[in-house]
Design an enzyme around this catalytic site. Structure first.
Site, PDB file in Angstrom:
ATOM      1  N   PHE A  73      16.830 -18.499 -15.731  1.00  0.00           N
ATOM      2  CA  PHE A  73      15.795 -19.435 -15.819  1.00  0.00           C
ATOM      3  C   PHE A  73      14.732 -19.081 -16.675  1.00  0.00           C
ATOM      4  O   PHE A  73      13.604 -19.180 -16.274  1.00  0.00           O
ATOM      5  CB  PHE A  73      15.224 -19.601 -14.238  1.00  0.00           C
ATOM      6  CG  PHE A  73      16.602 -19.559 -13.210  1.00  0.00           C
ATOM      7  CD1 PHE A  73      17.675 -20.473 -13.400  1.00  0.00           C
ATOM      8  CD2 PHE A  73      16.461 -18.639 -12.219  1.00  0.00           C
ATOM      9  CE1 PHE A  73      18.884 -20.483 -12.571  1.00  0.00           C
ATOM     10  CE2 PHE A  73      17.641 -18.565 -11.306  1.00  0.00           C
ATOM     11  CZ  PHE A  73      18.672 -19.446 -11.641  1.00  0.00           C
ATOM     12  N   GLY A 109      25.507 -19.891 -15.520  1.00  0.00           N
ATOM     13  CA  GLY A 109      26.091 -20.358 -14.416  1.00  0.00           C
ATOM     14  C   GLY A 109      26.146 -22.001 -14.665  1.00  0.00           C
ATOM     15  O   GLY A 109      26.200 -22.644 -13.591  1.00  0.00           O
ATOM     16  N   THR A 110      25.521 -22.455 -15.835  1.00  0.00           N
ATOM     17  CA  THR A 110      25.385 -24.018 -16.126  1.00  0.00           C
ATOM     18  C   THR A 110      26.816 -24.736 -16.260  1.00  0.00           C
ATOM     19  O   THR A 110      26.827 -25.775 -15.811  1.00  0.00           O
ATOM     20  CB  THR A 110      24.700 -24.165 -17.292  1.00  0.00           C
ATOM     21  OG1 THR A 110      25.359 -23.125 -18.345  1.00  0.00           O
ATOM     22  CG2 THR A 110      23.101 -23.554 -17.398  1.00  0.00           C
ATOM     23  N   PRO A 115      30.748 -34.125 -15.558  1.00  0.00           N
ATOM     24  CA  PRO A 115      29.953 -34.500 -14.288  1.00  0.00           C
ATOM     25  C   PRO A 115      29.796 -33.500 -12.995  1.00  0.00           C
ATOM     26  O   PRO A 115      28.798 -33.569 -12.630  1.00  0.00           O
ATOM     27  CB  PRO A 115      30.772 -35.782 -13.811  1.00  0.00           C
ATOM     28  CG  PRO A 115      31.635 -36.137 -15.052  1.00  0.00           C
ATOM     29  CD  PRO A 115      31.953 -34.991 -15.415  1.00  0.00           C
ATOM     30  N   LYS A 116      30.782 -32.875 -12.936  1.00  0.00           N
ATOM     31  CA  LYS A 116      30.700 -31.906 -11.782  1.00  0.00           C
ATOM     32  C   LYS A 116      29.839 -30.842 -11.816  1.00  0.00           C
ATOM     33  O   LYS A 116      28.762 -30.690 -11.316  1.00  0.00           O
ATOM     34  CB  LYS A 116      31.893 -31.303 -11.348  1.00  0.00           C
ATOM     35  CG  LYS A 116      32.791 -31.975 -10.497  1.00  0.00           C
ATOM     36  CD  LYS A 116      33.932 -31.123  -9.886  1.00  0.00           C
ATOM     37  CE  LYS A 116      34.661 -31.872  -8.758  1.00  0.00           C
ATOM     38  NZ  LYS A 116      35.831 -30.840  -8.172  1.00  0.00           N
ATOM     39  N   THR A 117      29.712 -30.142 -13.006  1.00  0.00           N
ATOM     40  CA  THR A 117      28.719 -29.128 -13.436  1.00  0.00           C
ATOM     41  C   THR A 117      27.452 -29.630 -13.589  1.00  0.00           C
ATOM     42  O   THR A 117      26.380 -29.118 -13.352  1.00  0.00           O
ATOM     43  CB  THR A 117      29.181 -28.206 -14.545  1.00  0.00           C
ATOM     44  OG1 THR A 117      29.585 -29.150 -15.641  1.00  0.00           O
ATOM     45  CG2 THR A 117      30.497 -27.402 -14.242  1.00  0.00           C
ATOM     46  N   GLN A 164      23.744 -28.742 -11.768  1.00  0.00           N
ATOM     47  CA  GLN A 164      22.614 -28.368 -12.578  1.00  0.00           C
ATOM     48  C   GLN A 164      21.401 -29.549 -12.113  1.00  0.00           C
ATOM     49  O   GLN A 164      20.302 -28.679 -11.770  1.00  0.00           O
ATOM     50  CB  GLN A 164      22.949 -28.546 -13.882  1.00  0.00           C
ATOM     51  CG  GLN A 164      23.703 -27.612 -14.394  1.00  0.00           C
ATOM     52  CD  GLN A 164      22.760 -26.247 -14.637  1.00  0.00           C
ATOM     53  OE1 GLN A 164      22.172 -26.103 -15.472  1.00  0.00           O
ATOM     54  NE2 GLN A 164      23.399 -25.396 -13.757  1.00  0.00           N
ATOM     55  N   GLY A 176      20.554 -31.806 -23.219  1.00  0.00           N
ATOM     56  CA  GLY A 176      20.675 -30.961 -22.390  1.00  0.00           C
ATOM     57  C   GLY A 176      20.287 -31.173 -20.867  1.00  0.00           C
ATOM     58  O   GLY A 176      19.672 -32.345 -20.659  1.00  0.00           O
ATOM     59  N   GLU A 206      16.996 -28.264 -17.105  1.00  0.00           N
ATOM     60  CA  GLU A 206      15.621 -27.845 -16.555  1.00  0.00           C
ATOM     61  C   GLU A 206      14.985 -29.281 -16.165  1.00  0.00           C
ATOM     62  O   GLU A 206      13.988 -29.397 -15.336  1.00  0.00           O
ATOM     63  CB  GLU A 206      14.778 -27.233 -17.730  1.00  0.00           C
ATOM     64  CG  GLU A 206      15.116 -25.760 -17.747  1.00  0.00           C
ATOM     65  CD  GLU A 206      14.726 -25.122 -19.065  1.00  0.00           C
ATOM     66  OE1 GLU A 206      13.543 -24.601 -18.934  1.00  0.00           O
ATOM     67  OE2 GLU A 206      15.254 -25.360 -20.266  1.00  0.00           O
TER      68      GLU A 206
HETATM   69 MO1  MOS Z   1      14.727 -21.630 -19.825  1.00  0.00          MO
HETATM   70  S1  MOS Z   1      12.966 -21.091 -18.813  1.00  0.00           S
HETATM   71  O1  MOS Z   1      14.150 -22.113 -21.204  1.00  0.00           O
HETATM   72  O2  MOS Z   1      15.552 -20.454 -19.718  1.00  0.00           O
END
Ligand code: MOS
Length: 721
Positions: A242, A472-473, A607-609, A613, A677, A680
């Site tokens: 993160f 983990g993404t 879709p699952k991952t 996220q 992406g 976040e």
């Molecule tokens: Mo994210 S805070 O750009 O790893």
């Protein structure tokens, strides 16, 4: 002959079994055994000043202790850039153990290496340190005298004006001025920062928990002044980051330095307390919004003032106004950012840096403005919908935010919302509904992906390789799905290789960019392979390869970075959260009972991952709204809740059923796969949607995170804050 298309279908994680059975190896899991030595980092007990004396004699004589490093005898490292780029990133401009100066509590002042981690820890406890203390400040309030205006963040100006805010605000039919505060928040990844370093004949191999494998390799090469070819960084799995594992924290360089001195592999794992104290946090922010609107809700003026902190030596300005300057269409805008310097580790990126705190303040302010205008909060946002970036004038490449509102309203049942606060009650709780907009830029930082095919005993097998880290993404899964589609080969015959710096280079797993960086590179490599094989577009590559009789073939493709915009377009993702809360006024308890979120992040490959996220981001948002706060004590100059008993994050009981959907509109201006992406965006706006729902439930407006029972009860006594 082409395999059925997997993009957009529910494929389970290819690494799922490894993770649930414990077969997935994280950095500290490598090289167990007696040849490995263990390092413990000792942190400064004071938050500012100088070491006047450091006595390591008792530590050196303690059982099992092999080496003690301090500023007196440590290696001098070559310094690294502090901005994220192609090379390694230093967390701070000062290199570890370079002198006797102390800038923050917990700053590494010594390393003890021993046969066991327990012996190293005991040894560290025997080091005697005398300090000459300076006065320190660990909160914005204490450091008011150091205030200054930072110029930019990642080349974007932080002070900017368009139109004439003052006149437009003065002339507005309706005005709102409100101040919001967000606390220090921490990335707080499950896996603590960990490194194992080993030297063999001048070659350095490092197992590191990281989100930037290629950067770490480059950084080690620079810091130790050895050729890049002599460095290998390995990280097949990362247990969360993160933002907190992009830079090279002291334990990486110090483990490598100790390993070289001892001629033995050295392992360094930070404690949870070390992580929360010395790994960068998101800064505290004080944000003031001044909004002017005409009676129909059209925004005419916006000023966004932010005050946040940075460290004594380096600059990090949590870039809040990068978002407010363009989320809504406002002709007269003024963004102002101020910083103060305090005695903390240099703050850095945490879970949607800039967007997450901005969206709490901005989306709360929009809710307050809607009330003043007697408008529905969604209607106010529709009224001010922006077609392009207000500052650059570039249109968004693909924007379906209005559709997100439509779908969200419908799934949530927003049309049944009574306009007045305190209208809904159930049992001992008041019930409220709130909403907010979510947003995050489209980044593509670039990757080289190699796709190779080989014929093994009559069966075609493919390998997809790049030096990215799956934090983990779901990168392993997403690349397997993409390759399967473009090669015409079942997933079972595809191996995805990640997590090793010797693979083709890949950008940092940050800024939610790796899917957009790597998936189009898979497509590009497959196109290249098709050309090499001379096969028609409607023939599967795998079949053409098999028919060719070749033993092996490979192709690579490199994608070109895009940082949120190009000459023509702004690339941005959007979404909307609709939240229901239940508030027990007597005890100030706020519980989130329902969340409906809708996103527009381009085409969804896995879709699952993706769903996982989005949910993860939304759960971060619940934490930001209700629980998370790293509390610094001015007396001791360090956080007093630096563990998971004190730094609260959401647990199952805090998280309701979350209804996540997405629009799946490909953005082909961004890349030929059409994906943006989505790591976040989930967090952005959640805290505001919750605060807005609390207001709707109770009529109490909370403008300071986290929305704790104490703050709620205090606001009831003194009136809305
Ligand atoms: Mo994210 S805070 O750009 O790893």
């Amino acid at each position: 002959m082409t395999a059925p298309t997997l993009i957009g279908t529910a494929v389970s994680r290819v690494d799922g079994r490894k993770k649930v059975t414990g077969a997935a190896k994280y950095a500290a899991d490598f090289m167990k055994g007696s040849q490995i030595a263990h390092a413990v980092l000792l942190g400064s007990a004071v938050a500012g000043g100088r070491i006047t004396k450091i006595d390591t004699q008792n530590a050196e004589g303690a059982p099992g202790v092999l080496l003690v490093l301090t500023h007196k005898n440590a290696d001098r490292f070559k310094s690294l850039p502090t901005d994220i780029g192609q090379g390694g990133v230093a967390p701070e401009s000062r290199t570890p153990l370079s002198d006797n100066c102390i800038y923050y509590a917990g700053q590494c002042i010594a390393v003890v290496v021993a046969e066991t981690a327990e012996q190293a820890r005991f040894g560290a406890s025997l080091i005697q340190v005398d300090y000459e203390k300076d006065n320190w400040a660990v909160t914005i309030e204490e450091a008011a005298g150091t205030v200054y205006k930072p110029k930019q963040f990642a080349h974007e100006p932080l002070q900017l004006k368009r139109g004439d805010f003052d006149s437009a605000f003065a002339a507005a039919d309706v005005r709102l001025e409100a101040m919001y505060r967000t606390p220090v928040e921490h990335s707080c990844a499950m896996e603590p920062h960990a490194t194992i370093a080993e030297w063999t004949n001048g070659r350095l191999r490092v197992y590191n928990s990281t989100q930037f494998i290629v950067g770490d390799a480059a950084g080690l090469s620079t810091a130790f002044d050895i050729p890049l070819d002599n460095v290998e960084v390995i990280c097949p799995f990362t247990g969360g980051m993160f933002g907190s594992k992009a830079a090279m924290f002291p334990q990486i360089l110090l483990a490598a330095a100790a390993a070289r001195r001892l001629g033995r592999p050295v392992r360094a794992v930070l404690t949870r307390q070390d992580v929360l104290t010395t790994i960068p946090h998101r800064t505290q922010t004080i944000q003031k919004f001044e909004l002017g609107a005409s009676v129909d809700g059209t925004l005419t003026a916006m000023r966004h003032y932010t005050l946040s902190h940075t460290s004594l030596q380096d600059e990090f300005a949590e870039p809040t106004n990068l978002t407010s300057r363009h989320l809504y269409e406002v002709p007269n805008y003024h963004g102002v950012h101020e910083l103060v310097r305090i005695n903390v580790v240099k703050p850095a990126w945490v879970r949607a840096p800039g967007e997450a705190p901005c969206q709490f303040a901005l989306e709360s302010a929009m809710d307050e403005l809607a009330l003043r205008l007697r408008m529905d909060p969604v209607a106010l946002r529709r009224r001010n919908h922006a077609k392009g970036h207000g500052q650059t004038g570039k249109p968004y490449s693909s924007k379906y935010l209005l559709e997100c509102y439509d779908v969200g309203e419908q799934r949530f049942g927003w049309q049944n919302r009574p306009a007045a606060p305190r209208s809904m009650r159930e049992g001992d709780s008041l019930v409220g509904w709130g909403m907010a907009t979510a947003t995050y830029p489209g980044y593509l930082m670039g990757a080289t992906v190699r796709v190779s095919l080989e014929n093994s005993g009559g069966q075609v097998r493919a390998t997809v390789a790049t030096a990215g880290s799956d934090v983990g993404t779901g990168l392993y899964t997403m690349l397997a799905i993409t390759a399967s589609d473009h090669l015409g080969l079942p997933m079972e015959q595809i191996e995805v290789k990640l997590g090793d710096s010797s693979l083709p280079p890949c950008a940092v797993a940050g800024g939610s960019n790796l899917t957009a960086s790597t998936a189009p590179a898979v497509l590009g490599a497959c196109r290249e392979m098709r050309k090499k094989l001379g096969c028609a577009d409607d023939v599967s590559i795998a079949s053409a390869f098999q028919a060719s009789g070749m033993g092996a073939i490979e192709a690579t493709c490199q994608t070109t970075p895009i940082f949120g915009s190009n000459d023509q377009f702004t690339f941005q993702s959007f979404g909307a959260h609709f939240v229901e809360v239940r508030v027990n006024e007597d005890i100030g308890r706020i519980r989130v009972s329902r969340i409906v979120s809708v996103f527009d992040c381009g085409r969804i490959i896995s879709p699952k991952t993706a769903r996982s996220q989005y949910i993860g981001g939304i759960v971060f948002g619940i934490g930001q709204a209700l629980l998370e706060e790293l509390v610094y004590d001015p007396q001791i100059g360090r956080p007093i809740n630096a563990d998971l008993a004190g730094y609260l994050v959401p647990v199952q009981a805090d998280v309701p059923d979350i209804d996540v959907t997405w629009l799946d509109k490909p953005d082909f201006h961004f890349n030929p796969i059409g994906c943006r992406g989505l790591g976040e965006i989930g967090i952005t706006g959640v805290a505001a949607a919750i605060a807005n729902a609390v207001f709707h439930a109770t009529g109490v407006r909370l403008r300071e995170l986290p929305l704790s029972p104490e703050k709620f009860l205090a606001s009831q006594k003194t009136g809305p804050r």
